[in-house]
Scaffold this motif. Sequence first.
Motif, PDB file in Angstrom:
ATOM      1  N   PRO A 164      21.228  -2.441  43.273  1.00  0.00           N
ATOM      2  CA  PRO A 164      22.236  -3.242  43.981  1.00  0.00           C
ATOM      3  C   PRO A 164      23.620  -3.126  43.356  1.00  0.00           C
ATOM      4  CG  PRO A 164      20.838  -4.644  42.639  1.00  0.00           C
ATOM      5  CD  PRO A 164      20.224  -3.277  42.607  1.00  0.00           C
ATOM      6  N   HIS A 165      23.667  -2.851  42.061  1.00  0.00           N
ATOM      7  CA  HIS A 165      24.939  -2.658  41.370  1.00  0.00           C
ATOM      8  C   HIS A 165      24.659  -1.900  40.080  1.00  0.00           C
ATOM      9  CE1 HIS A 165      23.343  -6.058  39.123  1.00  0.00           C
ATOM     10  NE2 HIS A 165      24.179  -5.745  38.155  1.00  0.00           N
ATOM     11  N   ILE A 166      25.715  -1.408  39.471  1.00  0.00           N
ATOM     12  CA  ILE A 166      25.577  -0.690  38.214  1.00  0.00           C
ATOM     13  C   ILE A 166      26.845  -0.920  37.392  1.00  0.00           C
ATOM     14  CG2 ILE A 166      26.616   1.529  38.888  1.00  0.00           C
ATOM     15  CD1 ILE A 166      24.133   2.856  37.557  1.00  0.00           C
ATOM     16  N   ARG A 167      26.683  -0.951  36.062  1.00  0.00           N
ATOM     17  CA  ARG A 167      27.842  -1.122  35.181  1.00  0.00           C
ATOM     18  C   ARG A 167      27.950   0.093  34.264  1.00  0.00           C
ATOM     19  NH1 ARG A 167      27.849  -6.408  31.775  1.00  0.00           N
ATOM     20  NH2 ARG A 167      26.047  -5.373  30.836  1.00  0.00           N
ATOM     21  N   TYR A 168      29.173   0.514  34.009  1.00  0.00           N
ATOM     22  CA  TYR A 168      29.348   1.554  33.005  1.00  0.00           C
ATOM     23  C   TYR A 168      30.635   1.307  32.247  1.00  0.00           C
ATOM     24  CZ  TYR A 168      32.791   4.168  35.878  1.00  0.00           C
ATOM     25  OH  TYR A 168      33.896   4.557  36.590  1.00  0.00           O
ATOM     26  N   ALA A 169      30.698   1.854  31.042  1.00  0.00           N
ATOM     27  CA  ALA A 169      31.894   1.747  30.205  1.00  0.00           C
ATOM     28  C   ALA A 169      32.221   3.132  29.671  1.00  0.00           C
ATOM     29  CB  ALA A 169      31.662   0.772  29.051  1.00  0.00           C
ATOM     30  N   GLY A 170      33.517   3.418  29.582  1.00  0.00           N
ATOM     31  CA  GLY A 170      33.976   4.717  29.117  1.00  0.00           C
ATOM     32  C   GLY A 170      34.920   5.335  30.125  1.00  0.00           C
ATOM     33  N   ASN A 171      35.485   6.443  29.766  1.00  0.00           N
ATOM     34  CA  ASN A 171      36.413   7.160  30.641  1.00  0.00           C
ATOM     35  C   ASN A 171      35.676   7.665  31.876  1.00  0.00           C
ATOM     36  OD1 ASN A 171      38.151   8.972  31.885  1.00  0.00           O
ATOM     37  ND2 ASN A 171      38.777   9.977  29.997  1.00  0.00           N
ATOM     38  N   GLN A 261      10.049  -9.282  41.385  1.00  0.00           N
ATOM     39  CA  GLN A 261      11.474  -9.029  41.629  1.00  0.00           C
ATOM     40  C   GLN A 261      12.267  -9.229  40.338  1.00  0.00           C
ATOM     41  OE1 GLN A 261      12.979 -11.349  44.889  1.00  0.00           O
ATOM     42  NE2 GLN A 261      11.342 -10.740  46.269  1.00  0.00           N
ATOM     43  N   ALA A 262      13.436  -8.596  40.300  1.00  0.00           N
ATOM     44  CA  ALA A 262      14.326  -8.776  39.158  1.00  0.00           C
ATOM     45  C   ALA A 262      14.803 -10.226  39.093  1.00  0.00           C
ATOM     46  CB  ALA A 262      15.526  -7.846  39.277  1.00  0.00           C
ATOM     47  N   PRO A 263      15.027 -10.770  37.884  1.00  0.00           N
ATOM     48  CA  PRO A 263      15.458 -12.162  37.784  1.00  0.00           C
ATOM     49  C   PRO A 263      16.888 -12.384  38.281  1.00  0.00           C
ATOM     50  CG  PRO A 263      15.450 -11.131  35.627  1.00  0.00           C
ATOM     51  CD  PRO A 263      14.820 -10.161  36.562  1.00  0.00           C
ATOM     52  N   PHE A 264      17.742 -11.369  38.181  1.00  0.00           N
ATOM     53  CA  PHE A 264      19.136 -11.533  38.568  1.00  0.00           C
ATOM     54  C   PHE A 264      19.344 -11.139  40.029  1.00  0.00           C
ATOM     55  CE2 PHE A 264      19.438 -10.760  33.957  1.00  0.00           C
ATOM     56  CZ  PHE A 264      20.118 -11.915  33.598  1.00  0.00           C
ATOM     57  N   LYS A 265      20.131 -11.939  40.718  1.00  0.00           N
ATOM     58  CA  LYS A 265      20.527 -11.647  42.086  1.00  0.00           C
ATOM     59  C   LYS A 265      22.038 -11.417  42.103  1.00  0.00           C
ATOM     60  CE  LYS A 265      16.335 -12.720  43.466  1.00  0.00           C
ATOM     61  NZ  LYS A 265      15.742 -12.938  42.129  1.00  0.00           N
TER      62      LYS A 265
END
Length: 267
Positions: A164-171, A261-265
């Motif tokens: 449903p979403h994704i996070r990334y850090a860096g250039n 299911q995943a705990p986070f919505k």
Amino acid sequence: MDATVNDVLMALETIAPAALAESWDNVGLQVGSRQWPVKRVLTALDLTPEVMAEARHRQADALVMHHPLIFSPLRAVDLDTPVGGCLQELLHHQIAVMSAHTNLDSVTGGVNDVLASHLKVDHLTVLQPLAAQPNCGLGRVGSLPDRTTLADLAVAIKSRMVLPHIRYAGNPHLSIQRVALCSGSGSGLLDAFFASGAQVYITGDVRYHEAREVEARGLGVIDIGHYESEHIILESLAKQLADQLAAGGLDVAVAACLNEQAPFKTV
């Protein structure tokens, strides 16, 4: 031939030997008797109310969990607590619970290898090898088939794993071909990632200051979520268990939980 809880434990030991578990972990039988009969087994990550309801609905005799139900020592069995209530229901319905946790993460063909396959990372080595068995251990390091950028890799993973979403850090434009990964919460392996020669680290539960450190080193990190990085093992584990039990002439139906299911919505 009829099977018992002990037969399931022996099959699980073949798939993910307990000796591969980290010293702080709690794997193996958690609830029940080795002598209880077993006809149906479900695999799941956590013993949530939804998983318990499905186990009862599908008349499961045993649950093989990734995360241990009993992790810290119990000082009391308080039936008004979540764990105490679970124990009461499990014992009442004679449902055994066993866990394969860091041993399933470390073993060849376990969670990290399945994750690498989903991410299309190959030519794998172990990120943090076990001293006694260097071919096993936490995390993996490998290569992508084609060079890409950090931003494009994040988008590709989001699509491929239907996240449903994704996070990334860096250039965002960081050039990526060598990848380190760790299923679950991989923050404890950051130093191993820094020493691995990989340009990006794919894991779950990345915290703010850890992301800043990766960013400052000119590298990338992609947080795909703890649940999302591990849930992919359940079908594979169910198949491996079914195959092991069938090879021993044991008639046991094994399946992955469908309602977990995943705990986070996200909103």
